[in-house]
Design a protein around this motif. Sequence first.
Motif, PDB file in Angstrom:
ATOM      1  N   ARG A  15       0.922  -0.880  -0.351  1.00 33.13           N
ATOM      2  CA  ARG A  15       0.256  -0.097   0.011  1.00 33.13           C
ATOM      3  C   ARG A  15       0.709   1.283  -0.157  1.00 33.13           C
ATOM      4  O   ARG A  15       1.670   1.717   1.304  1.00 33.13           O
ATOM      5  CB  ARG A  15      -0.754  -0.297   1.282  1.00 33.13           C
ATOM      6  CG  ARG A  15      -1.810   1.036   1.605  1.00 33.13           C
ATOM      7  CD  ARG A  15      -3.100   0.630   2.543  1.00 33.13           C
ATOM      8  NE  ARG A  15      -3.713   2.169   2.328  1.00 33.13           N
ATOM      9  CZ  ARG A  15      -3.468   2.846   3.139  1.00 33.13           C
ATOM     10  NH1 ARG A  15      -2.962   3.434   4.045  1.00 33.13           N
ATOM     11  NH2 ARG A  15      -4.661   3.580   3.676  1.00 33.13           N
ATOM     12  N   VAL A  68      -7.488   3.705  -4.898  1.00 30.18           N
ATOM     13  CA  VAL A  68      -8.029   3.931  -4.228  1.00 30.18           C
ATOM     14  C   VAL A  68      -8.535   5.415  -3.354  1.00 30.18           C
ATOM     15  O   VAL A  68      -6.986   5.779  -3.199  1.00 30.18           O
ATOM     16  CB  VAL A  68      -8.178   2.082  -2.254  1.00 30.18           C
ATOM     17  CG1 VAL A  68      -8.884   3.000  -1.914  1.00 30.18           C
ATOM     18  CG2 VAL A  68      -7.975   1.512  -3.656  1.00 30.18           C
ATOM     19  N   THR A  70     -11.091   7.768  -0.848  1.00 32.42           N
ATOM     20  CA  THR A  70     -12.521   8.227   0.170  1.00 32.42           C
ATOM     21  C   THR A  70     -12.838   9.639  -0.422  1.00 32.42           C
ATOM     22  O   THR A  70     -12.216  10.349  -1.219  1.00 32.42           O
ATOM     23  CB  THR A  70     -11.671   8.393   1.233  1.00 32.42           C
ATOM     24  OG1 THR A  70     -10.996   7.751   1.675  1.00 32.42           O
ATOM     25  CG2 THR A  70     -12.922   8.760   2.297  1.00 32.42           C
ATOM     26  N   CYS A  88     -15.061   4.104   0.064  1.00 35.10           N
ATOM     27  CA  CYS A  88     -13.730   3.693  -0.327  1.00 35.10           C
ATOM     28  C   CYS A  88     -14.054   3.219  -1.816  1.00 35.10           C
ATOM     29  O   CYS A  88     -14.735   2.287  -1.852  1.00 35.10           O
ATOM     30  CB  CYS A  88     -12.655   2.795   0.181  1.00 35.10           C
ATOM     31  SG  CYS A  88     -12.612   2.848   2.224  1.00 35.10           S
ATOM     32  N   SER A 118      -8.305  -4.126   4.274  1.00 34.34           N
ATOM     33  CA  SER A 118      -7.352  -2.770   4.692  1.00 34.34           C
ATOM     34  C   SER A 118      -8.315  -1.836   4.394  1.00 34.34           C
ATOM     35  O   SER A 118      -8.805  -1.262   5.730  1.00 34.34           O
ATOM     36  CB  SER A 118      -6.210  -2.863   3.829  1.00 34.34           C
ATOM     37  OG  SER A 118      -5.503  -3.096   4.041  1.00 34.34           O
ATOM     38  N   GLU A 119      -9.284  -1.714   3.852  1.00 37.01           N
ATOM     39  CA  GLU A 119     -10.431  -0.903   3.385  1.00 37.01           C
ATOM     40  C   GLU A 119     -11.455  -0.981   4.554  1.00 37.01           C
ATOM     41  O   GLU A 119     -12.280  -1.510   4.465  1.00 37.01           O
ATOM     42  CB  GLU A 119     -10.418  -0.146   2.301  1.00 37.01           C
ATOM     43  CG  GLU A 119      -9.441   0.167   1.898  1.00 37.01           C
ATOM     44  CD  GLU A 119      -8.619   1.580   1.644  1.00 37.01           C
ATOM     45  OE1 GLU A 119      -9.177   1.813   2.763  1.00 37.01           O
ATOM     46  OE2 GLU A 119      -7.708   1.592   1.505  1.00 37.01           O
ATOM     47  N   LYS A 120     -12.172   0.199   5.122  1.00 34.22           N
ATOM     48  CA  LYS A 120     -13.573   0.004   6.603  1.00 34.22           C
ATOM     49  C   LYS A 120     -14.745   0.330   5.244  1.00 34.22           C
ATOM     50  O   LYS A 120     -15.053   1.461   4.688  1.00 34.22           O
ATOM     51  CB  LYS A 120     -13.366   0.435   7.600  1.00 34.22           C
ATOM     52  CG  LYS A 120     -12.317   0.008   8.168  1.00 34.22           C
ATOM     53  CD  LYS A 120     -12.314  -1.238   7.996  1.00 34.22           C
ATOM     54  CE  LYS A 120     -10.760  -2.122   8.547  1.00 34.22           C
ATOM     55  NZ  LYS A 120     -10.930  -3.530   9.080  1.00 34.22           N
ATOM     56  N   VAL A 123     -17.406  -0.268   0.060  1.00 33.67           N
ATOM     57  CA  VAL A 123     -16.046   0.031  -1.141  1.00 33.67           C
ATOM     58  C   VAL A 123     -17.079  -0.202  -2.229  1.00 33.67           C
ATOM     59  O   VAL A 123     -17.156  -1.210  -2.315  1.00 33.67           O
ATOM     60  CB  VAL A 123     -15.320  -1.338  -0.744  1.00 33.67           C
ATOM     61  CG1 VAL A 123     -14.263  -1.161  -1.542  1.00 33.67           C
ATOM     62  CG2 VAL A 123     -14.101  -1.406   1.169  1.00 33.67           C
TER      63      VAL A 123
END
Length: 212
Positions: A15, A68, A70, A88, A118-120, A123
Amino acid sequence: MTHSAELHHNHIVRRHTSIIEIRNLWDNLVKEPFQTSEFLAHLEKTNPCNQRYYTLSCDQNVCAAAVVYTLYVNLFTFSKSSAKAKMCIIGIPASVDSSGLIGSEEFYPVLISEILKSEKGIVLCLNFENKMNIPQLVFMDTLPTFIFHNRFETFNHYLTQMRSNHRRLVLRSMQLFQDVTTHKNRCDTFSEEHYQLYLNIMERTRTKLEIL
């Protein structure tokens, strides 16, 4: 800054927080202009939205990668209520139809599974043609496609074929613009003054989406 996770079969997912540090690796996988490191670096300056970049390496070669970012979206955009939700998004942070996934598609499931760890929150994957069976992922297109088969000889012919209530609404809208003068110019004449007019409209609208 770079973080990495080692997987099976010599797969490593990293990342990164800046496209500049992986520019050479990234551009080897790119197929479209909006996916290039040059364009993404421009977006980091002009549209900062916590961009991060995931790369998947196999036997020390980068085989696939993803952008990616936000976005906080009002779930009730077209109503008087407001409820901001964090999204995300796997995609290019601009209103273009390019995918945020690049490289070999065979590695996408592995790469996305690491992104989901990793992403909350919600998505979203934009503009990916071959939808994958991943329940946690929402697939959408930035620019919907509509095909209009024009069988009308003139615009008046088009109006006469409408339902009366639809035709009435169109004519009423046209009447509001009867005193408006329009000018057509080349794209390269678009100036800071034109952009400021756009921003002024966005400041006044109650159904605000993403500012470009």
